[in-house]
Design an enzyme around this catalytic site. Structure first.
Site, mmCIF file in Angstrom:
data_model
loop_
_atom_site.group_PDB
_atom_site.id
_atom_site.type_symbol
_atom_site.label_atom_id
_atom_site.label_comp_id
_atom_site.label_asym_id
_atom_site.label_seq_id
_atom_site.Cartn_x
_atom_site.Cartn_y
_atom_site.Cartn_z
ATOM 1 N N ASN A 9 20.087 2.512 4.028
ATOM 2 C CA ASN A 9 20.587 2.543 2.649
ATOM 3 C C ASN A 9 19.440 2.157 1.710
ATOM 4 O O ASN A 9 19.076 0.992 1.622
ATOM 5 C CB ASN A 9 21.760 1.546 2.533
ATOM 6 C CG ASN A 9 22.250 1.399 1.105
ATOM 7 O OD1 ASN A 9 21.910 2.194 0.224
ATOM 8 N ND2 ASN A 9 23.064 0.375 0.874
ATOM 9 N N TRP A 10 18.908 3.168 1.027
ATOM 10 C CA TRP A 10 17.720 2.920 0.190
ATOM 11 C C TRP A 10 18.056 2.224 -1.126
ATOM 12 O O TRP A 10 17.160 1.765 -1.825
ATOM 13 C CB TRP A 10 17.024 4.236 -0.124
ATOM 14 C CG TRP A 10 16.364 4.887 1.038
ATOM 15 C CD1 TRP A 10 16.413 4.510 2.350
ATOM 16 C CD2 TRP A 10 15.531 6.052 0.994
ATOM 17 N NE1 TRP A 10 15.678 5.367 3.116
ATOM 18 C CE2 TRP A 10 15.129 6.332 2.312
ATOM 19 C CE3 TRP A 10 15.115 6.909 -0.030
ATOM 20 C CZ2 TRP A 10 14.313 7.400 2.635
ATOM 21 C CZ3 TRP A 10 14.300 7.989 0.291
ATOM 22 C CH2 TRP A 10 13.901 8.228 1.598
ATOM 23 N N LYS A 11 19.320 2.226 -1.493
ATOM 24 C CA LYS A 11 19.725 1.663 -2.802
ATOM 25 C C LYS A 11 18.908 2.348 -3.913
ATOM 26 O O LYS A 11 18.589 3.515 -3.793
ATOM 27 C CB LYS A 11 19.579 0.142 -2.787
ATOM 28 C CG LYS A 11 20.251 -0.466 -1.552
ATOM 29 C CD LYS A 11 20.385 -1.941 -1.571
ATOM 30 C CE LYS A 11 21.087 -2.393 -0.297
ATOM 31 N NZ LYS A 11 21.391 -3.796 -0.259
ATOM 32 N N HIS A 97 30.597 -0.269 -1.016
ATOM 33 C CA HIS A 97 29.468 -1.181 -0.769
ATOM 34 C C HIS A 97 29.630 -2.408 -1.675
ATOM 35 O O HIS A 97 30.092 -2.278 -2.812
ATOM 36 C CB HIS A 97 28.141 -0.474 -1.050
ATOM 37 C CG HIS A 97 26.966 -1.296 -0.597
ATOM 38 N ND1 HIS A 97 26.475 -2.341 -1.342
ATOM 39 C CD2 HIS A 97 26.235 -1.250 0.539
ATOM 40 C CE1 HIS A 97 25.471 -2.899 -0.676
ATOM 41 N NE2 HIS A 97 25.301 -2.254 0.469
ATOM 42 N N GLU A 99 27.678 -3.991 -3.431
ATOM 43 C CA GLU A 99 27.023 -3.888 -4.749
ATOM 44 C C GLU A 99 27.847 -3.007 -5.693
ATOM 45 O O GLU A 99 27.902 -3.264 -6.900
ATOM 46 C CB GLU A 99 25.585 -3.372 -4.567
ATOM 47 C CG GLU A 99 24.700 -4.466 -3.986
ATOM 48 C CD GLU A 99 23.559 -3.991 -3.103
ATOM 49 O OE1 GLU A 99 23.200 -2.809 -3.161
ATOM 50 O OE2 GLU A 99 23.032 -4.823 -2.330
ATOM 51 N N GLU A 167 29.785 -5.726 6.337
ATOM 52 C CA GLU A 167 28.604 -6.325 5.716
ATOM 53 C C GLU A 167 29.004 -7.638 5.037
ATOM 54 O O GLU A 167 29.513 -7.611 3.901
ATOM 55 C CB GLU A 167 28.024 -5.383 4.671
ATOM 56 C CG GLU A 167 27.526 -4.078 5.234
ATOM 57 C CD GLU A 167 26.476 -3.448 4.321
ATOM 58 O OE1 GLU A 167 25.352 -3.268 4.770
ATOM 59 O OE2 GLU A 167 26.793 -3.172 3.159
ATOM 60 N N GLY A 173 20.647 -8.622 1.751
ATOM 61 C CA GLY A 173 19.424 -8.829 0.978
ATOM 62 C C GLY A 173 18.992 -10.280 0.884
ATOM 63 O O GLY A 173 18.131 -10.624 0.078
ATOM 64 N N SER A 213 20.798 -7.902 6.165
ATOM 65 C CA SER A 213 19.509 -8.445 6.618
ATOM 66 C C SER A 213 19.151 -8.067 8.055
ATOM 67 O O SER A 213 18.561 -8.870 8.785
ATOM 68 C CB SER A 213 19.461 -9.962 6.423
ATOM 69 O OG SER A 213 19.538 -10.259 5.035
ATOM 70 N N GLY A 234 19.428 -2.059 4.717
ATOM 71 C CA GLY A 234 18.871 -1.902 3.377
ATOM 72 C C GLY A 234 17.356 -2.063 3.422
ATOM 73 O O GLY A 234 16.610 -1.134 3.749
ATOM 74 N N GLY A 235 16.886 -3.266 3.118
ATOM 75 C CA GLY A 235 15.454 -3.542 2.988
ATOM 76 C C GLY A 235 14.586 -2.991 4.116
ATOM 77 O O GLY A 235 13.543 -2.379 3.867
HETATM 78 P P1 PGA Z 1 19.944 -5.459 3.564
HETATM 79 O O1 PGA Z 1 21.054 -4.507 2.897
HETATM 80 O O2 PGA Z 1 19.641 -4.893 4.926
HETATM 81 O O3 PGA Z 1 18.767 -5.400 2.653
HETATM 82 O O4 PGA Z 1 20.549 -6.821 3.666
HETATM 83 C C1 PGA Z 1 22.113 -3.997 3.650
HETATM 84 C C2 PGA Z 1 23.037 -3.184 2.763
HETATM 85 O O5 PGA Z 1 23.277 -3.588 1.627
HETATM 86 O O6 PGA Z 1 23.546 -2.128 3.165
#
Ligand code: PGA
Length: 254
Positions: A9-11, A97, A99, A167, A173, A213, A234-235
């Site tokens: 997930n590149w956001k 998600h 966010e 999640e 994050g 994470s 994500g990251g």
């Molecule tokens: P993260 O993000 O791996 O940076 O914690 C995961 C996500 O939000 O899907």
């Protein structure tokens, strides 16, 4: 036997040249390696979906959307419909998600509308659920997760194809990954809920991903847990080296 699903997930990250560079390298990497046990999928910003889809044509890598409108189409400035995604051959879309829930005030009812509209157009929703840190501290994680599942999946049938992503919000994050044991407990709760709601066959074939994470040094211990079928990353999915390493780790699991 479920494969290992590794969703990146590149956001809101990467420019177009960075995207093209990443996707070209990923295509080369996947073509040189035997990845029959892994499902790689990237979720770039919507702007780049079409280009990514083109560049990854004929490979085993899926392209997914980070969100979708809950409406069919029309005067909704800035929104992207399921039918548009479908017309580009997009196979997956995230919904719910944390966010989107936090910054776009998305409710479980919105998530449910989005999941249904995706299914109507043949796209697989990846339905995200997860508790806040305060909810975990209060000991109400299970209640929160079950409510999110029930409300987000209302009216969705056993023959609908969907993915669940657990999640924990406090792990996204933050570098604070859930321990394999914490993740295992919630994944088992979700699998049991799927069994009682949809029957054993559906529960066994539904992917439940962990997210929060994930890094190259903790992925294996998470994936070794029985009910964890992959990761929503994500990251650690933003660097090509790290994402390829996650795919390698997943393909070498016993
Ligand atoms: P993260 O993000 O791996 O940076 O914690 C995961 C996500 O939000 O899907």
């Amino acid at each position: 036997m479920r494969k290992v699903f590794i969703a990146g997930n590149w956001k809101m990250n990467k420019t177009l040249p960075e995207t093209i560079n990443f996707v070209n390298k990923l295509r080369n990497f996947v073509s040189q390696t035997d990845f029959d046990k892994v499902i790689p999928a990237i979720f770039p910003p919507a702007l780049y979906l079409d280009r990514c889809q083109d560049l990854l044509q004929g490979t085993s890598i899926f392209v997914g959307s980070q969100d979708v409108s809950k409406r069919e189409g029309g005067a909704y400035t800035g929104e992207i419909s399921a039918i548009m995604l479908k017309s580009m051959g997009i196979k997956y879309s995230l919904v719910g998600h944390s966010e989107s829930r936090e910054y776009h005030y998305e409710t479980n009812q919105d998530v449910n509308c989005k999941a249904k509209i995706l299914l109507k157009h043949g796209i697989v929703p990846v339905v995200c659920v997860g508790e806040q840190e305060t909810e975990r501290d209060k000991g109400i994680t299970d209640t929160i997760i079950l409510k999110q599942l029930q409300e987000s999946l209302t009216g969705i049938k056993p023959d609908d194809n969907f993915v669940i992503a657990y999640e924990p919000v406090w792990a996204i994050g933050t570098g604070k990954t859930a321990t394999p044991e914490i993740a295992r407990q919630v994944h088992q709760l979700i699998r049991n809920w799927l069994t009682s709601t949809y029957g054993q066959k559906k529960a066994e074939t539904t992917y439940i991903l962990y997210g929060g994470s994930i890094k190259t040094d903790n992925l294996a211990s998470l994936l070794q847990q029985e009910d964890i079928d992959g990761g929503l990353v994500g990251g650690a999915s933003l660097s090509i080296d790290s994402y390829c390493r996650l795919l390698e780790i997943s393909s070498h699991l016993e």
